[in-house]
Design a protein around this motif. Structure first.
Motif: not given
Length: 440
Positions: A225-227, A255-256, A260-262, A379-380
């Motif tokens: 998703x980030x990429x 990305x946040x 944040x999940x990481x 957030x969604x």
């Protein structure tokens, strides 16, 4: 007590619901691609079906080319395998998960920070060393979306069949004696192969110490998703020579969410997905295909030349504020619950249960039974609002997410009602709202 009790309750109305979800959701992702691509993107509520029909496959050979594109499969399998190796060997800390039904605990390698940090470092380093920040990998990702979508869908079927079949192989020690049963999911041990394949028969499918479920939950889909989002930003910059504040904001917000999940991946070990649900097609498809390709829909829409959209400072910061409020509610409520469970907030009002646990009815958890879901939903909304009013299609996420949260709330309520009995009725009187305070 039986280690692996038979499943009696069927989620999603049993086989009809399982069949509907398995056949429908992959099609939804593909339909989105037909509606949002470099040749056509929907505007408003009207779909120009004559233009969409021109994008449909002309024969089965084209379908085959989409599904089995060699470059797409080579790229994805390399991505999946390299991340899996990094997941095992990258530095991190090993911590035990929740206690399983046989009294054991599985160890998990928590190294998402080092893995994601390495990925970003590689992307940035390559961009700085290449002319005009042009990364062929991101260009490939943006220009081969249909092929990669088909690849991730097919791969999620493959891995779900793999974990289903290995769930029947007894665990053995080097002496060859069967010393331990596999622990099956309480939801996926019905005896019906189709239903169990979908829900997930085994609770923690592993190859050695490598946990397949946690890996798929946090690595290949989330980082893809980030990429994908970065590829959208990359495309817009190289196509138009500029980037919109709406697309930059979408990249920053998601990305946040990812990082944040990481940073909080330890918390995943006690979540329903990891602690109680099996790993079958539902989670495999959701993690590997649904998450990267539906969550990125807004970025893919905004990246198209005709959808260049500037928010301006007022709209931009209003959306940031909505995201910040949602994030604050989500994390502070979860932290309050965690502190309460650890005995740090014994002064707060609660209800004792027959199991010896307590139900918190003060603070955030006096406002609604799932106040954290409300924060997550806000957030969604912040992920959809950057697309403005160009089309309702880009607001699919908040509708889908609301449905998902309602389903989770219903599952939780059924379990708690069975577990706590009359005490749960007392709890509902003190905390009547399910998710949104004073509304629902």
């Amino acid at each position: 007590m039986t280690l692996n009790p038979k499943t009696t309750h069927r989620e999603f109305f049993g086989l009809p619901g399982v069949a509907f979800i398995t056949t429908t959701l992959p099609v939804v992702i593909i339909i989105f691609q037909f509606l949002v691509n470099s040749h056509y993107s929907v505007r408003g509520v009207n779909i120009e079906w004559d233009k969409v029909s021109q994008l449909l496959p002309q024969d089965w050979l084209q379908v085959y080319d989409w599904c089995f594109d060699k470059d797409a499969w080579k790229a994805y399998l390399t991505w999946f395998a390299v991340l899996a190796v990094c997941d095992v060997y990258f530095p991190g800390k090993d911590i035990p998960g929740v206690e399983l039904r046989d009294g054991s605990r599985l160890n998990y390698r928590i190294n998402g920070l080092s893995m994601s940090g390495a990925l970003i470092a590689i992307v940035v380093a390559r961009a700085l060393t290449l002319e005009n920040y042009y990364l062929p990998e991101l260009d490939f990702l943006f220009n081969n979306q249909m092929q990669l979508i088909c690849t991730t869908i097919i791969f999620s079927f493959i891995i779900s069949f793999f974990v289903y079949f290995i769930s029947f192989i007894p665990l053995t020690r080097p002496n060859g004696k069967n010393t331990k049963e596999r622990i099956l999911s309480i939801n996926g041990n019905s005896g019906n192969p189709i239903y169990d394949w979908f829900i997930g028969r085994e609770l923690n499918p592993r190859i050695g110490s490598w946990d397949i479920k946690l890996y798929c939950e946090l690595r290949p889909g989330m980082l893809l998703l980030l990429l994908i989002n970065l590829s959208c930003l990359h495309h817009q910059y190289h196509s138009l020579g500029k980037v919109s504040d709406s697309l930059v904001l979408m990249n920053v917000l998601q990305a946040f969410y990812i990082f944040d999940g990481v940073l909080n991946e330890e918390g995943c070990l006690t979540m329903m997905d990891i602690a109680t649900d099996g790993f079958g097609f539902m989670l495999a498809f959701g993690d590997l295909a649904w998450l990267p390709w539906t969550y990125s829909l807004q970025c893919r829409y905004l990246a198209l030349d005709e959808n260049f959209y500037q928010l301006g400072p007022l709209k931009l910061w209003s959306i940031v504020a909505i995201s910040a409020v949602g994030y604050y509610i989500f994390h502070s409520s979860n932290q309050q619950k965690s502190d309460f469970k650890q005995g740090k907030l014994n002064h707060m009002k609660s209800i004792s249960t027959p199991t010896g646990s307590k139900l918190l009815v003060e603070g955030w958890w006096g406002l609604s039974q799932h106040i954290n879901y409300f924060g997550d939903w806000l957030i969604g909304w912040s992920w959809c609002l950057p697309t403005g009013t160009m089309t309702p299609l880009t607001y699919f996420y908040v509708i889908y997410f609301a449905t998902l949260l309602l389903h989770r709330q219903t599952r939780d309520e059924a379990k708690c009602r069975e577990k706590y009995g009359k005490v749960w009725e007392q709890y509902e009187k003190q905390v009547p709202y399910k998710i949104i305070p004073y509304v629902y």
